[in-house]
Design a protein around this motif. Structure first.
Motif, PDB file in Angstrom:
ATOM      1  N   TYR A 105      -4.967   8.714 -10.586  1.00 42.79           N
ATOM      2  CA  TYR A 105      -3.057   8.689 -10.571  1.00 42.79           C
ATOM      3  C   TYR A 105      -2.581   7.572  -9.419  1.00 42.79           C
ATOM      4  CZ  TYR A 105       2.003   8.328 -10.766  1.00 42.79           C
ATOM      5  OH  TYR A 105       3.648   8.548 -10.781  1.00 42.79           O
ATOM      6  N   ASP A 106      -3.473   8.625  -8.259  1.00 43.01           N
ATOM      7  CA  ASP A 106      -2.836   8.037  -7.157  1.00 43.01           C
ATOM      8  C   ASP A 106      -3.925   7.085  -6.887  1.00 43.01           C
ATOM      9  OD1 ASP A 106      -1.175   9.567  -6.071  1.00 43.01           O
ATOM     10  OD2 ASP A 106      -2.595  11.810  -6.267  1.00 43.01           O
ATOM     11  N   LYS A 107      -5.271   6.470  -7.103  1.00 46.58           N
ATOM     12  CA  LYS A 107      -5.665   5.735  -6.870  1.00 46.58           C
ATOM     13  C   LYS A 107      -5.000   4.456  -7.494  1.00 46.58           C
ATOM     14  CE  LYS A 107     -10.123   5.867  -7.604  1.00 46.58           C
ATOM     15  NZ  LYS A 107     -11.651   6.157  -8.363  1.00 46.58           N
ATOM     16  N   ILE A 108      -4.458   4.194  -8.368  1.00 42.83           N
ATOM     17  CA  ILE A 108      -3.832   3.030  -8.859  1.00 42.83           C
ATOM     18  C   ILE A 108      -2.767   3.293  -8.550  1.00 42.83           C
ATOM     19  CG2 ILE A 108      -2.716   2.205 -10.843  1.00 42.83           C
ATOM     20  CD1 ILE A 108      -4.795   4.518 -13.303  1.00 42.83           C
ATOM     21  N   LEU A 109      -2.143   3.692  -7.846  1.00 49.06           N
ATOM     22  CA  LEU A 109      -1.044   3.536  -6.988  1.00 49.06           C
ATOM     23  C   LEU A 109      -1.531   2.850  -5.626  1.00 49.06           C
ATOM     24  CD1 LEU A 109       2.579   3.729  -7.610  1.00 49.06           C
ATOM     25  CD2 LEU A 109       1.854   6.169  -6.111  1.00 49.06           C
ATOM     26  N   ALA A 110      -2.431   3.405  -5.250  1.00 46.38           N
ATOM     27  CA  ALA A 110      -2.795   2.884  -3.935  1.00 46.38           C
ATOM     28  C   ALA A 110      -3.155   1.741  -4.262  1.00 46.38           C
ATOM     29  CB  ALA A 110      -3.941   3.795  -3.215  1.00 46.38           C
ATOM     30  N   ALA A 111      -3.984   1.360  -4.553  1.00 49.38           N
ATOM     31  CA  ALA A 111      -4.179  -0.141  -5.293  1.00 49.38           C
ATOM     32  C   ALA A 111      -3.504  -1.313  -5.690  1.00 49.38           C
ATOM     33  CB  ALA A 111      -5.486  -0.576  -6.582  1.00 49.38           C
ATOM     34  N   ALA A 112      -2.160  -0.386  -6.427  1.00 54.28           N
ATOM     35  CA  ALA A 112      -0.515  -1.259  -6.680  1.00 54.28           C
ATOM     36  C   ALA A 112      -0.275  -1.965  -5.216  1.00 54.28           C
ATOM     37  CB  ALA A 112       0.181  -0.987  -7.205  1.00 54.28           C
TER      38      ALA A 112
END
Length: 55
Positions: free
Chosen positions: A4-11
């Motif tokens: 979840y955090d990895k996707i949010l950071a990428a966004a």
């Protein structure tokens, strides 16, 4: 870092570097190194991810 955090950071990276006009599922998944179904599992849609990234 969890998925979840990895996707949010990428966004956030896409938004900061390229702006909202270039925001796409493809750009985020490439940076986060996850598949689109994984993104949709956590956020429901690219719009859901965009909403989470802006807040």
């Amino acid at each position: 870092m969890n998925t979840y955090d990895k996707i949010l950071a990428a966004a956030l990276k896409v938004l900061e570097e390229e702006g909202g006009a270039q925001f796409s599922t493809r750009a985020v998944t490439a940076i986060a190194q996850v598949t689109a179904p994984t993104l949709y599992h956590h956020f429901g849609s690219a719009d859901g991810l965009l909403s989470a990234a802006i807040v």
